[in-house]
Scaffold this motif. Structure first.
Motif, PDB file in Angstrom:
ATOM      1  N   GLN A 249       0.833  -1.128   0.065  1.00 49.57           N
ATOM      2  CA  GLN A 249      -0.114  -0.145  -0.081  1.00 49.57           C
ATOM      3  C   GLN A 249       0.886   1.386  -0.182  1.00 49.57           C
ATOM      4  OE1 GLN A 249      -3.481   0.450   0.220  1.00 49.57           O
ATOM      5  NE2 GLN A 249      -4.057  -1.529   0.309  1.00 49.57           N
ATOM      6  N   ILE A 250       0.651   2.118  -1.014  1.00 51.37           N
ATOM      7  CA  ILE A 250       1.605   3.412  -1.032  1.00 51.37           C
ATOM      8  C   ILE A 250       0.818   4.338   0.150  1.00 51.37           C
ATOM      9  CG2 ILE A 250       2.335   5.157  -2.111  1.00 51.37           C
ATOM     10  CD1 ILE A 250       2.084   3.667  -4.693  1.00 51.37           C
ATOM     11  N   SER A 251       1.552   5.074   0.763  1.00 50.41           N
ATOM     12  CA  SER A 251       0.804   6.148   1.620  1.00 50.41           C
ATOM     13  C   SER A 251       1.451   7.435   1.314  1.00 50.41           C
ATOM     14  CB  SER A 251       1.025   5.876   3.042  1.00 50.41           C
ATOM     15  OG  SER A 251       2.350   5.479   3.237  1.00 50.41           O
ATOM     16  N   GLY A 252       1.062   8.486   1.890  1.00 49.54           N
ATOM     17  CA  GLY A 252       1.438   9.621   1.714  1.00 49.54           C
ATOM     18  C   GLY A 252       1.166  10.524   0.243  1.00 49.54           C
ATOM     19  N   ASN A 253       2.207  11.434  -0.101  1.00 48.86           N
ATOM     20  CA  ASN A 253       2.068  12.075  -1.216  1.00 48.86           C
ATOM     21  C   ASN A 253       1.581  11.390  -2.565  1.00 48.86           C
ATOM     22  OD1 ASN A 253       2.527  14.399   0.082  1.00 48.86           O
ATOM     23  ND2 ASN A 253       4.365  14.357  -0.638  1.00 48.86           N
ATOM     24  N   LEU A 254       2.388  10.249  -2.571  1.00 53.33           N
ATOM     25  CA  LEU A 254       2.356   9.361  -3.757  1.00 53.33           C
ATOM     26  C   LEU A 254       0.976   8.725  -3.962  1.00 53.33           C
ATOM     27  CD1 LEU A 254       4.106   8.543  -6.073  1.00 53.33           C
ATOM     28  CD2 LEU A 254       4.983   6.620  -4.765  1.00 53.33           C
TER      29      LEU A 254
ATOM     30  N   PRO B  23      -4.247   3.090  -4.557  1.00 51.88           N
ATOM     31  CA  PRO B  23      -2.576   3.331  -4.234  1.00 51.88           C
ATOM     32  C   PRO B  23      -1.848   2.271  -3.770  1.00 51.88           C
ATOM     33  CG  PRO B  23      -3.983   3.920  -2.357  1.00 51.88           C
ATOM     34  CD  PRO B  23      -4.929   3.477  -3.354  1.00 51.88           C
ATOM     35  N   LEU B  24      -1.646   1.413  -5.006  1.00 52.96           N
ATOM     36  CA  LEU B  24      -0.838   0.059  -4.754  1.00 52.96           C
ATOM     37  C   LEU B  24       0.459   0.019  -5.307  1.00 52.96           C
ATOM     38  CD1 LEU B  24      -3.785  -2.427  -5.244  1.00 52.96           C
ATOM     39  CD2 LEU B  24      -2.645  -1.844  -2.880  1.00 52.96           C
ATOM     40  N   LEU B  25       1.467  -0.666  -4.789  1.00 54.35           N
ATOM     41  CA  LEU B  25       2.678  -0.860  -5.456  1.00 54.35           C
ATOM     42  C   LEU B  25       2.726  -2.608  -6.064  1.00 54.35           C
ATOM     43  CD1 LEU B  25       4.862   0.949  -6.433  1.00 54.35           C
ATOM     44  CD2 LEU B  25       6.140   0.019  -4.517  1.00 54.35           C
TER      45      LEU B  25
END
Ligand SMILES: Nc1ncnc2c1ncn2[C@@H]1O[C@H](COP(=O)(O)OP(=O)(O)OP(=O)(O)O)[C@@H](O)[C@H]1O
Ligand SMILES: [Mg+2]
Lengths: 228, 404
Positions: free
Chosen positions: B344-349, B360-362
């Motif tokens: 899981q991507i967090s923050g600005n990205l 928001p996945l990588l």
């Protein structure tokens, strides 16, 4: 029967402009079954001479016939095969392949010749027995003394039943007792199996065991004596 | 011979292990890097393509260039049946694409209108999931769905009526008033700025082009087979009257971004492998210089130089093989795990992703091609490094090496 006929053999090394005549116009024949020592002062050309006879080095001039084959005219890969099948070598030191056991070292050439496993095993056992190392068959070279290593090297040189064996200072790194044992083994093989040996040496006691002594001085044959 | 090589390997355990470890790390990181890289891109591309062009489209020849109904095709064209039958093709998604002028109140804007088959399209693009207000099309709808930024620009809400002005098939005039039934958020801003969806039948009526289409998206089961399937399609239909395009031809900008990012990734890998290559080379250098005497003796005894070279090559191969094996073995579980449990991507990205309407996945791609590629790369390095042993074994001066 003549197995080696050498005519006008000359080797000139040129190193940074200087020419060194290491072997100078040597003419010699060797018979089947001879037991010959090549002697002479350091730098007299013994190693160079033996290397050329063994096809490891090529002459500047002259020719070498081994069993009527002119080895100087062979292509380099043919020469390697020729050595494998016809010439046995014992070098001064670190003769053996360190990762192989005594037995495997003896079998190395037969392995290159694709001899069947059973034949290799039989022959290596026989030869290690002949050099008195039956009990060290599975030892790596690092576990053997210098004298034992040289005996394995002799066994290995014999493995493919070569026409003759060349040994450049085989005893140079050995104590006198080991040197004597090695020479006795070689002499016995020569006497009983009619195996031809040509070896170089500095050691007078080793020279005494030879039946033919060739003395080189400055690359030339100074003396060629036969005793007994 | 293999035994000899194997035993040689363990003569200098430390050196062998260090070399194998360097290959290991290169392969390990290369696989992770490639996995994340390919995963991110295929996720991105997949989401973009699924909401816009698809991987492959078929049009009447020159449609893409002209975007005119003169280059439309009949919906029952036999060529389309043929394409359906091609292996790897999941189905065809019919569309009518054109431009219109949309106006509401005092706002007017050029928009892309896309006529879609509500059910078929939704299976492909899951457009209903992107609805942020209102609802998705019913079976026999006549309303339209707008993209969010466009709706914001026009200041329209669900249930407002939008005027669309365009030109229909064969010069017919096309204008109409459409009720907005829903608003969607699209991944790419450039599309989110200007998309208007309407049911296919409504579009056909609007443009007076009964049972005609401008584009057909070819839905494929595996994006990696895109090129193969594209070729296959091109072969089975008449390319004088049709054009087959991939997203790379249609979304040139995205493709170029992809290519340049790919280039950056490749350069990193090349650097990684150059470093490893030098490491392996150093090992070979030491190995050979230590063993000159031994090699000379083997040749003197009757071993052909070529066989000796095989021995050296086998040894080198073993070292690298160990590295590749462990590098692959250690990276596989990691990429497999992250493939099924994307980070899981967090923050600005995460906001950036959200702005694109993407989760928001990588994700990590799980494909054999880039995994096998690493083994090939290492083999290539071995082949290059082997040039040195080839040179030195053939040049080895026996007399000098024996004398040492
Ligand atoms: N590769 C070479 N390049 C240049 N000169 C050489 C080379 N090999 C040998 N020589 C020279 O040739 C001469 C004969 O050397 P060689 O090694 O054959 O003598 P040797 O009798 O074996 O000596 P030693 O008893 O010290 O082993 C020496 O002068 C030596 O310096
Ligand atoms: Mg010498």
């Amino acid at each position: 029967m003549k197995i080696i006929e050498i005519t006008n053999l000359t080797k000139v090394y040129s190193e940074n402009g200087n020419e060194v005549v290491a072997v100078n116009n040597v003419n010699l024949d060797f018979e089947q079954g001879e037991f010959t020592a090549v002697v002479g002062p350091s730098g007299s050309g013994k190693t160079t001479f033996l290397n050329m006879v063994g096809g490891i080095d090529n002459p500047t001039e002259g020719q070498i016939l081994v069993d009527k084959v002119n080895i100087c005219s062979l292509k380099s890969s043919e020469l390697i095969d020729f050595r494998m099948n016809n010439i046995g070598f014992v070098f001064q030191a670190y003769n053996l392949i360190p990762v192989l056991t005594a037995k495997e070292n003896v079998e190395f050439i037969m392995f290159l010749q694709n001899k069947p496993k059973a034949e290799r095993a039989k022959r290596s056992a026989e030869l290690l027995n002949a050099v008195g190392l039956s009990d060290r068959m599975n030892s790596r070279p690092s576990k053997l003394s210098g004298g034992q290593q040289q005996r394995v090297a002799v066994a290995r040189a014999l493995a493919s039943r070569p026409k003759f064996i060349l040994a450049d200072e085989p005893t140079a790194n050995l104590d006198s007792k080991s040197a004597e044992t090695l020479l006795d083994i070689m002499e016995k093989l020569n006497r009983e199996e009619n195996i031809t040996f040509i070896f170089s040496t500095h050691d007078p006691r080793v020279v005494n065991k030879a039946r033919r002594v060739i003395t080189l001085v400055d690359g030339q044959v100074a003396k060629d004596e036969r005793n007994n | 011979m293999l035994i000899l090589a194997w035993r040689n390997l363990w003569r200098n355990k430390r050196r062998t292990l260090i070399t194998a470890a360097s290959v290991f790390f290169a392969v390990f990181f290369a696989i992770l890097l490639r996995g994340f890289h390919a995963g991110t891109w295929s996720y991105l591309i997949d989401s973009v393509l699924h909401s816009y062009t698809g991987y492959i489209q078929v049009h009447t020849k020159d449609f893409w260039e002209n975007k005119s109904f003169d280059y439309s095709m009949a919906a029952d064209n036999p060529a389309l049946e043929k394409i359906k039958g091609i292996k790897g093709v999941k189905g065809l998604i019919p569309r009518i694409e054109s431009f219109s002028l949309a106006s509401y109140g005092d706002k007017t804007k050029g928009v892309i209108t896309v006529g879609i088959d509500p059910m078929i399209e939704n299976n492909f693009s899951a457009l209903d999931k992107k609805i942020v207000r209102g609802r998705y099309f019913h079976e026999k709808d006549t309303g339209i769905i707008l993209s969010e930024r466009l709706a914001n620009f026009l200041k329209v809400k669900v249930n407002d009526s939008l005027v669309l002005l365009s030109q229909g098939y064969q010069g017919a005039s096309a204008n109409g008033v459409f009720r907005i039934i829903g608003i969607v958020k699209l991944p790419a801003p450039e599309f989110d700025n200007q998309m208007v969806y309407m049911p296919l039948s409504a579009a056909q009526e609007f443009y007076s082009m009964q049972s005609r289409l401008t584009s057909v998206i070819v839905d494929i089961d595996n994006p990696q087979k895109m090129d193969k399937i594209t070729k296959h399609i091109a072969k089975s239909i008449d390319t004088k009257s049709f054009e087959v395009m991939t997203w790379e031809d249609m979304l040139v900008e995205l493709y170029q971004q992809y290519v340049s990012d790919e280039g950056g990734g490749v350069i990193m890998l090349v650097l990684l492998y150059i470093i490893v290559g030098f490491g392996v080379f150093g090992t070979v250098l030491m190995m050979i210089s230590e063993r000159r005497h031994e090699y000379a003796i083997m040749i003197a005894l009757g071993m052909q130089r070529s066989s000796l070279l095989k021995l050296v090559g086998t040894e080198l191969f073993y070292i690298c093989f160990i590295g590749v094996l462990f590098g692959t073995a250690f990276s596989l579980p990691i990429i497999t795990y992250f493939h099924f449990h994307p980070l899981q991507i967090s923050g600005n990205l995460a906001d950036v992703y959200a702005a694109f309407g993407m989760e928001p996945l990588l994700p990590v791609a799980w494909r054999t091609d880039y995994i096998i590629q690493q083994a090939i790369n290492v083999t290539g390095i071995v082949a290059i490094v082997l040039l040195y042993p080839i040179y030195s074994v053939y040049k080895l001066d026996l007399t000098k090496a024996i004398r040492r």
